[in-house]
Design an enzyme around this catalytic site. Structure first.
Site, PDB file in Angstrom:
ATOM      1  CG  ASP A 295      -1.937  -1.042   1.265  1.00  0.00           C
ATOM      2  OD1 ASP A 295      -2.062  -1.763   0.260  1.00  0.00           O
ATOM      3  OD2 ASP A 295      -2.653  -1.156   2.274  1.00  0.00           O
ATOM      4  CG  ASP A 453     -11.339  -1.810  -0.715  1.00  0.00           C
ATOM      5  OD1 ASP A 453     -10.396  -2.587  -0.534  1.00  0.00           O
ATOM      6  OD2 ASP A 453     -11.283  -0.853  -1.529  1.00  0.00           O
TER       7      ASP A 453
END
Ligand code: 1PR
Length: 598
Positions: A295, A453
């Site tokens: 990330d 998500d």
């Protein structure tokens, strides 16, 4: 011909990768990657190729001689950056084909076919290159076709067809049959059955190589003299062909790590005195993949860093509340490649609010990583249509194209896929204009990942919602036995009225080739993957599903592979914090009888 490339693993100065004049990464430490690379080749001063079994060098081929040049047929339909990088890494310069004569005059020709069969044939026919290719191959000149570069040699393809191919090899290229439970596209590391001596495969032995495709050619009586290896995936398809100096492979050597580089190396150095490497690996079928995820975002000082959140909160629990910094993206990616990651994902986690093409450091991260990392790279974050401050409109396809040009093999769409799926479920119409549809049409389904998500919403009664709800293994805080998985956008900041199940099925219909399945509840918790969720989604779709979020121990990987149909498992925190090395995960899976790439 291209400008002379950087020597492999030259230290990258900080200035090549900075934001706001601050340096935030260098690749200098990754020279260790090269140092550990076994079996590198070098040319001695007499320009003869030698094999050095544990060489620390990978010198360039003599640049003055024409045998240090490879001619590359890139008709501009997609990303061949990885092939270029691999060729340069092995010490060769590249001459791009501009005219059919360049093909006829080539000493060595590599044809990394990308895109769709029909579009490729159209370009080859219109430019006169089809005829030149046939002449070149019929003269038995050194040729290596890769992926579509193999398929185009056949008589025809069913891809958007039938469409005629070059007709050099008997047979029709058809689509994999997913009815037997095999996921299409065929993505991942699979085993070869070598059927005849093909020289370039001499080091492959029982190792896995990387495939990514939905169409394949089948072996038959008519083409058996060409076939040098096959691969099993539902049916037995042609993995490589060889006749004389003409080679082609369905897999991607440029993405198959050291084994793949050895295939290219043997093609590039045909007269070398290389010994055949003893067969290592134990490959027999499609391996489960272990993926390292980075990330990435700018911290408060403007430096691009690898970060990692707990349930998507990436800020430290301190007075300063700074963004957690776990390392430099290029460096970490190089390390994970060396450690045996089967794939690397970069997620630009604030791409939803920044314009990704304005985020040049992120593109630079990809460019630098792809110079030295020879496994697939996925990049996500901010892929959507965008109008900048000057009113200039950029389509999501343009954004994705820039990522592909910078070295991505796959792009991952998060928030925009949710909006697209919502619209599709509301209208039932495929407009063909959504990001997902456009990018998969141009680059193929296999290049488009949808990142989901979701967050658990507990229920006492599954009929309380219009979305797919399931009985969960661990009841909710108030003893609720059911949950539905609510999709979110903007990095978990906003919940939407669509479930992960509905989204997954919709995006598969719209052209997604793979699903990256996160779970906000499990993210960064180290308590294991959400097996209920992963089972639900991997049973619902026929494209590969990557299990993500929650890995804390090697056992979590074997659990997710045993209990669900996930094709890959992704982790971030445990790798960044060096709690569990990738090799330990692999050893554990291997000991447990789960096929992995060694
Ligand atoms: O919406 O198209 O711009 O894409 C944004 C992308 O960034 C999405 O793929 C989304 O998942 C990701 N993202 C956005 N915000 C965050 C955040 O953490 N605040 N990262 C975020 C989500 C990715 C996960 C993570 C696993 C494994 N993290 O894949 O790496 O949960 O972590 P673990 O092993 O440590 O548990 P768009």
């Amino acid at each position: 011909m291209e400008a002379a490339p950087q020597p492999p693993f030259a230290s990258v100065s900080d200035s090549r990768l900075n934001r706001n004049t601050r340096s935030f990464s260098s690749f200098s430490s990754s020279s260790s990657l090269l140092l550990s690379r076994k079996n590198a080749f070098y040319r001695n001063k007499h320009s003869r190729v030698k094999f050095k079994s544990s060489s620390t060098l990978c010198l360039r081929a003599s640049s003055s001689s024409s045998d240090s040049v490879v001619t590359l047929l890139d008709y501009g339909a997609g990303n061949v950056r990885s092939v270029r990088n691999a060729i340069r890494f092995l010490g060769f310069d590249i001459k791009d084909v501009q005219t059919p004569e360049d093909i006829l005059n080539a000493n060595r020709l590599i044809f990394p076919g990308v895109g769709a069969f029909a579009a490729a044939m159209d370009v080859l026919n219109k430019t006169g290159m089809a005829e030149a290719l046939c002449t070149y191959i019929e003269k038995d000149r050194p040729f290596l076709g890769i992926c579509l570069g193999l398929q185009l040699l056949f008589e025809s393809s069913e891809e958007n067809g039938p469409v005629n191919g070059l007709g050099l090899i008997p047979g029709v290229v058809g689509r994999f049959d997913s009815s037997g439970g095999f996921r299409v596209p065929h993505i991942g590391w699979n085993a070869l059955q070598i059927t005849k001596d093909s020289e370039i495969l001499d080091d492959v032995g029982n190792c896995h190589v990387y495939f990514v495709h939905s169409y394949r050619a089948m072996p038959s009586e008519d083409n058996k003299e060409w076939v040098s290896s096959t691969c099993n995936y539902g049916d037995k398809f042609i993995a490589s062909i060889r006749r004389g100096n003409v080679h082609a492979v369905q897999f991607h050597p440029e993405k198959s790590g050291d084994v793949g580089l050895s295939v290219l190396r043997r093609f590039l150095y045909p007269e070398s005195t290389m010994l055949k490497k003893p067969t290592e690996g134990k490959a027999s079928q499609l391996a489960k993949r272990v993926i390292a995820c980075l990330d990435v975002r700018a911290n408060d000082k403007g430096d691009l860093v690898v970060t990692k959140g707990d349930q998507y909160d990436v800020r430290e629990n301190t007075k300063e509340n700074e963004v957690r910094n776990l390392g430099k993206p290029v460096e970490l990616a190089g390390q994970y490649y060396k450690d045996g990651a089967d794939e690397i994902s970069f997620l630009n986690i604030i791409g939803f609010r920044d314009f990704p093409l304005g985020d040049l450091p992120m593109l630079q991260v990809l460019r630098l990583t792809s110079e030295n990392v020879f496994v697939p790279l996925t990049v996500g974050g901010g892929i959507r249509d965008f109008t900048d401050a000057n009113g200039r409109y950029y389509s999501s396809l343009e954004v994705a194209s820039e990522y592909f040009r910078s070295g991505a093999d796959k792009i991952s769409i998060g928030s925009d896929a949710v909006y697209v799926a919502e619209e599709y479920l509301k209208t039932g119409v495929k407009t063909g204009k959504s990001s997902l549809e456009q990018i998969s049409r141009v680059y193929g389904n296999q290049a488009v990942v949808v990142s989901i998500d979701p967050r658990r919403v507990y229920l006492n009664n599954p009929d309380d919602v219009e979305f797919k709800a399931i009985r969960v293994t661990n009841p909710g805080p108030n003893g609720e036995e059911y949950a539905w998985y609510q999709c979110t956008v903007s990095g978990g900041r906003e919940g939407r009225q669509i479930g992960a199940y509905e989204l997954a099925k919709a995006v598969e219909e719209l052209g997604a080739g793979e699903i990256l399945l996160n779970c906000i509840d499990c993210d960064g918790q180290g308590k294991g993957f959400d097996v209920d969720l992963i089972k639900l989604i991997s049973d619902a779709v026929s494209i590969p599903v990557i299990a993500s979020s929650g890995a804390g121990a090697v056992e979590h990987f074997s659990e997710v592979f045993r209990k669900t149909n996930a094709s890959a498992a992704l982790a971030a925190g445990i790798f960044h914090r060096k709690e569990v090395p990738i090799q330990s995960v692999k050893e554990h899976l291997f000991k447990g009888g789960i096929e992995i790439r060694i």
